[in-house]
Design a protein around this motif. Structure first.
Motif, PDB file in Angstrom:
ATOM      1  N   UNK A   1      35.082   8.684 -15.596  1.00  0.00           N
ATOM      2  CA  UNK A   1      34.021   8.210 -16.492  1.00  0.00           C
ATOM      3  C   UNK A   1      33.415   6.894 -16.031  1.00  0.00           C
ATOM      4  N   UNK A   2      32.228   6.646 -16.602  1.00  0.00           N
ATOM      5  CA  UNK A   2      31.499   5.417 -16.248  1.00  0.00           C
ATOM      6  C   UNK A   2      31.134   4.654 -17.526  1.00  0.00           C
ATOM      7  N   UNK A   3      32.034   3.851 -18.061  1.00  0.00           N
ATOM      8  CA  UNK A   3      31.723   3.144 -19.322  1.00  0.00           C
ATOM      9  C   UNK A   3      30.560   2.154 -19.196  1.00  0.00           C
ATOM     10  N   UNK A   4      30.239   1.714 -17.958  1.00  0.00           N
ATOM     11  CA  UNK A   4      29.123   0.778 -17.748  1.00  0.00           C
ATOM     12  C   UNK A   4      27.815   1.500 -17.466  1.00  0.00           C
TER      13      UNK A   4
ATOM     14  N   UNK B   1      28.029  -2.630 -26.834  1.00  0.00           N
ATOM     15  CA  UNK B   1      27.291  -1.520 -26.213  1.00  0.00           C
ATOM     16  C   UNK B   1      28.216  -0.653 -25.363  1.00  0.00           C
ATOM     17  N   UNK B   2      29.153  -1.300 -24.666  1.00  0.00           N
ATOM     18  CA  UNK B   2      30.125  -0.513 -23.889  1.00  0.00           C
ATOM     19  C   UNK B   2      31.002   0.293 -24.856  1.00  0.00           C
ATOM     20  N   UNK B   3      31.398  -0.353 -25.935  1.00  0.00           N
ATOM     21  CA  UNK B   3      32.202   0.350 -26.959  1.00  0.00           C
ATOM     22  C   UNK B   3      31.410   1.538 -27.531  1.00  0.00           C
TER      23      UNK B   3
ATOM     24  N   UNK C   1      15.653   9.597 -30.486  1.00  0.00           N
ATOM     25  CA  UNK C   1      15.307   8.588 -29.483  1.00  0.00           C
ATOM     26  C   UNK C   1      15.634   7.174 -29.960  1.00  0.00           C
ATOM     27  N   UNK C   2      15.309   6.868 -31.220  1.00  0.00           N
ATOM     28  CA  UNK C   2      15.518   5.507 -31.716  1.00  0.00           C
ATOM     29  C   UNK C   2      17.000   5.178 -31.861  1.00  0.00           C
ATOM     30  N   UNK C   3      17.799   6.153 -32.264  1.00  0.00           N
ATOM     31  CA  UNK C   3      19.240   5.911 -32.354  1.00  0.00           C
ATOM     32  C   UNK C   3      19.814   5.635 -30.966  1.00  0.00           C
ATOM     33  N   UNK C   4      19.340   6.418 -30.012  1.00  0.00           N
ATOM     34  CA  UNK C   4      19.794   6.237 -28.625  1.00  0.00           C
ATOM     35  C   UNK C   4      19.469   4.828 -28.150  1.00  0.00           C
ATOM     36  N   UNK C   5      18.240   4.400 -28.403  1.00  0.00           N
ATOM     37  CA  UNK C   5      17.829   3.063 -27.962  1.00  0.00           C
ATOM     38  C   UNK C   5      18.665   1.979 -28.644  1.00  0.00           C
ATOM     39  N   UNK C   6      18.886   2.153 -29.953  1.00  0.00           N
ATOM     40  CA  UNK C   6      19.623   1.131 -30.702  1.00  0.00           C
ATOM     41  C   UNK C   6      21.080   1.060 -30.247  1.00  0.00           C
ATOM     42  N   UNK C   7      21.630   2.215 -29.841  1.00  0.00           N
ATOM     43  CA  UNK C   7      23.036   2.260 -29.443  1.00  0.00           C
ATOM     44  C   UNK C   7      23.258   1.584 -28.092  1.00  0.00           C
ATOM     45  N   UNK C   8      22.342   1.840 -27.158  1.00  0.00           N
ATOM     46  CA  UNK C   8      22.595   1.334 -25.805  1.00  0.00           C
ATOM     47  C   UNK C   8      22.017  -0.060 -25.575  1.00  0.00           C
ATOM     48  N   UNK C   9      21.109  -0.501 -26.424  1.00  0.00           N
ATOM     49  CA  UNK C   9      20.708  -1.913 -26.320  1.00  0.00           C
ATOM     50  C   UNK C   9      20.473  -2.463 -27.722  1.00  0.00           C
ATOM     51  N   UNK C  10      21.440  -3.227 -28.155  1.00  0.00           N
ATOM     52  CA  UNK C  10      21.403  -3.789 -29.510  1.00  0.00           C
ATOM     53  C   UNK C  10      20.357  -4.902 -29.553  1.00  0.00           C
ATOM     54  N   UNK C  11      19.363  -4.733 -30.415  1.00  0.00           N
ATOM     55  CA  UNK C  11      18.302  -5.732 -30.518  1.00  0.00           C
ATOM     56  C   UNK C  11      18.370  -6.500 -31.828  1.00  0.00           C
ATOM     57  N   UNK C  12      19.246  -6.042 -32.707  1.00  0.00           N
ATOM     58  CA  UNK C  12      19.357  -6.715 -33.994  1.00  0.00           C
ATOM     59  C   UNK C  12      20.695  -6.316 -34.626  1.00  0.00           C
TER      60      UNK C  12
ATOM     61  N   UNK D   1      28.090 -11.961 -25.317  1.00  0.00           N
ATOM     62  CA  UNK D   1      29.392 -11.308 -25.105  1.00  0.00           C
ATOM     63  C   UNK D   1      29.546 -10.146 -26.080  1.00  0.00           C
ATOM     64  N   UNK D   2      29.192 -10.435 -27.319  1.00  0.00           N
ATOM     65  CA  UNK D   2      29.432  -9.444 -28.369  1.00  0.00           C
ATOM     66  C   UNK D   2      28.577  -8.181 -28.175  1.00  0.00           C
ATOM     67  N   UNK D   3      27.275  -8.348 -27.887  1.00  0.00           N
ATOM     68  CA  UNK D   3      26.436  -7.145 -27.734  1.00  0.00           C
ATOM     69  C   UNK D   3      26.800  -6.393 -26.451  1.00  0.00           C
TER      70      UNK D   3
END
Lengths: 533, 357
Positions: free
Chosen positions: B206-209, B37-39, A400-411, B31-33
């Motif tokens: 696919x849906x990259x967003x 995240x898409x990447x 779960x935590x990896x998923x969260x970190x991947x899709x929304x970078x908080x740090x 911009x970077x995050x």
């Protein structure tokens, strides 16, 4: 011309009013009486309504009583024999009032009697006839008083009213709990937990997304009520407050069921309430446990108690009865509903918004609630559960935590994830890891022990949320550490602390240890926020 | 209140509050995050391999405009090695699509990416204006949605691409999860959170967003000064979807993570095996060769209804029975050209595109 008679109105633009019922006003079941109620476009008379709802209730409940009762062949009543006692979660609301009435009618005071030559009555077929055997040896109704959670709203204590409502029925023992019992070590000991927590209470820093654990500093007022209120006021959103209260109530009932040797915990969730619970559960990230929302089998974690015979089945026997049918049942049977008090702000949470949405949608699309429940019944978790969440004690999934970190970078320096994130081009040098002014570098984290939903409850913020973020900036360590419910502290102490005082992550993480901070260390840590005298 | 430093880099001044996390961050970090995240989404799902020909479904709206920009950026930054194309569908709605197609044509110039525009009129012989004049505003979204899906596949087949990427964002997906639960569409519920879908004969889509918030897409376009057209369809929207959208916005206001939490829920469950066994098996449309759950695909059924003057025949059972009672379709009925997937068309299939000048 339009129906309003205005020739200027385009006829196509006006929606024709849909009839509330399908064909005629006669009851669709007996086809003779004039109907008294419309249930999803079908008309029923009062006489047919009662057996229809009773059948729905039994059909939902009886297959789960024991394996023999699940069989579809032959009469079911004689096969019903639960392995333990019965506990009904009774809130005094509409659903639980109907539930108590139906359970009493069908299983507690249902035995038909015949009069013998002496004029005494006895059960038909004799007391030993299988039909007259009790399904559960003992039955209890348990009420959890919530007023302690809302000290500022002036909510009154309704325990006596609820007690009277339960005492109208024979055969039920009344069990009274208070929501603050979730933070009471004496209650915990009374349900079989170990009474060792007072000395070693753990708290969590909810102002930080890492949810670092610390020893709780005891203040002058360390009553369970104060602990509950501190916990609730530390939560980041109204949604979190509401969902936490639901989770606390659920666990209080489950552990009470365990302590009363109950095999079944019945809840008065109606079809409408179930659909609201399912949609709000999905909206709060609880998709992995969507099946548990409709019905679950809970196994206690208290050591030495696990086993087949100690499993508790949580059943919602009103899950085929809508709110409207329950209201009609109450009205036609002259039942009294104690009711619940409205709490300010509830409607702004996800639960309140979902309720408004579903109830509103049901008006225009009457099949919506049953469609939601039927659709969710066709779902199963995608992966096997790796553990149980320490907070809600429901299955938790991996990663779960990896998923969260991947899709929304908080740090750019996330300790929760193993992912390395390259720095953006406008940053020249490495960013130092975030500092945690209230904790030592060895502080353990609650995060890996939580399911997605509970982690989100404790960390997800909103601009509308409670005032935690603004208030806590100037608070000291003792103020920002929120107490944890007794089963969470117990679980943490039980499984992750060894006798030497070191703690380890039992989900396979790195070893971590806890260290009590002294006053000087604390002052050093927060000195940047302190003003000179 | 003094200016706050960026919560991510702690160097620059925070310029915005991220809708997804609530963090106050600087423009550069945003911009970077956003792009990273898409990447992450692309690499985690292993969407592409070097040399893939990828069509970007471009409508000229915010999502596809930002998608084209981000795909071009990431393709260069991380050396994906992709051949990118822009693919637009002209539904034939006067005053709705004209301006946004101009945006797509500008993107073609700016990003130096070839563009193909395929119209409903060209493919089906009907514009949406003509369809609405026959069916009214009530069910026209059914026609538009079904026709667009096929049109994208057919356009991609003529381009000879391996893959279509669309600008569906996190809000769209969360809304679809809720919709599918509420209307009991178990088949779609099972696949709506998949990042990539591919039938036997269809092109990978696919849906990259998938995890990008609509508000952040708008924010990205705003700070990057990307121009796009924000046009609401002039024909009435799907009322039920409208309810779901309003509800989702309320949930987001109560707790911004609700959008991503719904997607997480959708990814965490699946349709039970015994239910899957009762679902229809996919087959090929007997008339046009496109994937279908019945003998005739939805687009052919809709087109037949339009051609025979009974447009509702694919919408209600009663209308379908009435159409069947009229007898079989006449031989001279206008039909959709037979569909050939790119693999069937071969590697040297002709590509008729407008090259950037």
């Amino acid at each position: 011309m339009s129906s309003c008679g205005n020739p200027a109105v385009e006829a196509e633009a006006l929606m024709s009013r849909r009839l509330k019922f399908d064909k005629s006003r006669s009851c669709v079941k007996c086809k003779t009486n004039v109907g008294n109620i419309v249930i999803r476009h079908a008309v029923y008379c009062k006489d047919c309504f009662t057996p229809l709802q009773t059948t729905k209730f039994k059909r939902s409940l009886e297959p789960s009583i024991n394996p023999a009762s699940a069989s579809t062949s032959g009469p079911r009543r004689t096969k019903l024999k639960a392995t333990g006692n019965l506990l009904i979660g009774f809130s005094g609301g509409l659903g639980s009032t109907v539930l108590l009435d139906l359970v009493s009618r069908c299983y507690i005071s249902s035995n038909e009697t015949v009069e013998n030559v002496d004029g005494n009555s006895k059960p038909r077929g004799g007391t030993k006839h299988p039909r007259n055997q009790s399904v559960w040896m003992e039955a209890r109704a348990c009420y959890v008083e919530m007023c302690g959670a809302f000290p500022e709203s002036g909510m009154r204590d309704r325990t006596d009213e609820v007690r009277k409502a339960v005492e109208r029925y024979n055969g039920f023992e009344f069990v009274s709990l208070r929501i603050e019992d979730a933070f009471d070590s004496r209650w915990w000991a009374s349900v079989g937990g170990r009474d060792q927590i007072r000395e070693r209470d753990l708290g969590v820093d909810l102002s930080d997304e890492e949810l670092l654990l610390s020893s709780l500093q005891h203040s002058s007022d360390s009553s369970p009520l104060a602990a509950l209120q501190k916990y609730l006021s530390s939560l980041p959103t109204t949604t979190a407050t509401q969902s936490s209260l639901t989770a606390l109530t659920r666990l209080l009932l489950l552990y009470t069921a365990l302590a009363t040797s109950s095999s079944h915990l019945l809840l008065g969730t109606t079809l409408t309430g179930l659909s609201i619970g399912l949609i709000s559960g999905v909206a709060m990230g609880g998709g992995f446990v969507v099946r548990e929302e409709a019905g679950e089998e809970w196994e206690p974690r208290i050591s030495g108690l696990a086993g087949e015979e100690r499993r508790i089945k949580v059943v919602r026997p009103l899950q085929d009865m809508g709110m409207k049918e329950c209201a009609a049942w109450v009205w036609w049977n002259g039942l009294e509903v104690v009711g619940k008090e409205n709490v300010v702000g509830v409607k702004q949470g996800i639960g309140g918004l979902t309720k408004d949405f579903i109830v509103g949608l049901e008006r225009d699309y009457p099949s919506t609630v049953s469609t939601i429940a039927r659709t969710c019944a066709k779902l199963a978790p995608k992966d096997a559960a790796v553990e149980r969440c320490v907070m809600c004690e429901r299955p938790a999934q991996r990663g779960v935590q990896d998923w969260k970190a991947r899709i929304s970078i908080r740090s750019f320096n996330s300790p929760e994830s193993e992912m390395s994130i390259p720095l953006p081009p406008h940053i020249q040098s490495a960013i130092p890891p975030p500092s945690h002014p209230h904790h030592s570098s060895f502080s353990p984290s609650l995060t890996p022990l939580l399911c997605y939903g509970c982690h989100t409850t404790l960390t997800s913020r909103s601009s509308r949320g409670t005032a935690l973020q603004s208030k806590n900036l100037s608070k000291s360590l003792t103020d920002v550490i929120a107490p944890l419910p007794v089963w969470v502290s117990s679980r943490l102490l039980d499984s992750v602390v060894n006798p030497g005082g070191e703690m380890r992550d039992d989900l396979g993480g790195d070893a971590w240890q806890s260290k009590k901070m002294d006053v000087k260390e604390m002052r050093d840590a927060v000195k940047d926020f302190l003003l000179e005298d | 209140m003094p200016p706050r430093n960026c919560a991510l880099c702690a160097n620059a001044r925070a310029m915005l509050k991220r809708p997804k996390t609530g963090q106050q961050i600087c423009r550069g970090c945003f911009f970077y995050v956003f792009e990273t995240e898409v990447h992450n989404t692309i690499t985690e799902a292993k969407l592409f391999k070097p040399g893939d020909k990828v069509a970007i479904g471009a409508s000229g709206g915010k999502d596809s405009t930002v998608l084209a920009h981000v795909m071009k950026t990431l393709n260069e930054r991380y050396q994906y090695g992709l051949d990118l194309f822009l693919l637009s569908i002209d539904e034939g709605i006067t005053g709705y699509r004209d301006d946004s197609l101009e945006t797509v044509k500008r993107n073609q110039q700016q990003y130096d990416i070839p563009l193909k525009i395929l119209s409903y009129d060209e493919l089906y012989g009907w514009t949406m204006d003509a369809i609405v004049s026959q069916v009214g505003k009530k069910n026209n979204c059914t026609f538009c949605g079904v026709f667009r899906r096929q049109a994208l596949d057919r356009g991609a087949a003529t381009l000879g691409v391996d893959h279509i990427v669309t600008g569906h964002n996190a809000d769209d997906i969360a809304e679809t999860v809720l919709m599918n639960i509420m209307r009991g569409d178990i088949a779609r519920l099972g696949r709506c959170t998949l990042i990539c879908t591919q039938g036997e004969d269809t092109i990978k889509r696919s849906k990259p967003f998938k995890y990008a918030y609509e508000k952040e897409i708008v924010m990205y376009a705003y700070f990057k000064k990307l121009d796009y057209f924000s046009t609401e369809c002039i024909y009435s929207p799907d009322a039920y979807r409208g309810h779901a959208r309003v509800f989702l916005k309320d949930l987001e206001a109560a707790r911004p993570s609700a959008i991503i939490d719904i997607i997480h829920s959708g990814e965490a469950f699946e349709v039970r095996e015994e239910v899957k066994a009762t679902q229809k098996v996919q087959q090929t449309c007997q008339r046009c060769g496109y994937m279908s759950s019945n003998e005739l695909c939805k687009a052919c059924t809709l087109l037949e209804g339009l051609e025979r003057g009974m447009a509702n025949s694919a919408i209600t059972d009663r209308a379908r029975k009435k159409l069947d009672a009229e007898g079989p379709a006449p031989d001279n009925l206008r039909t959709i050209p037979f569909y050939r997937a790119p693999s069937a068309a071969g590697p040297n299939a002709s590509i008729a595109v407008e090259a950037p000048s």
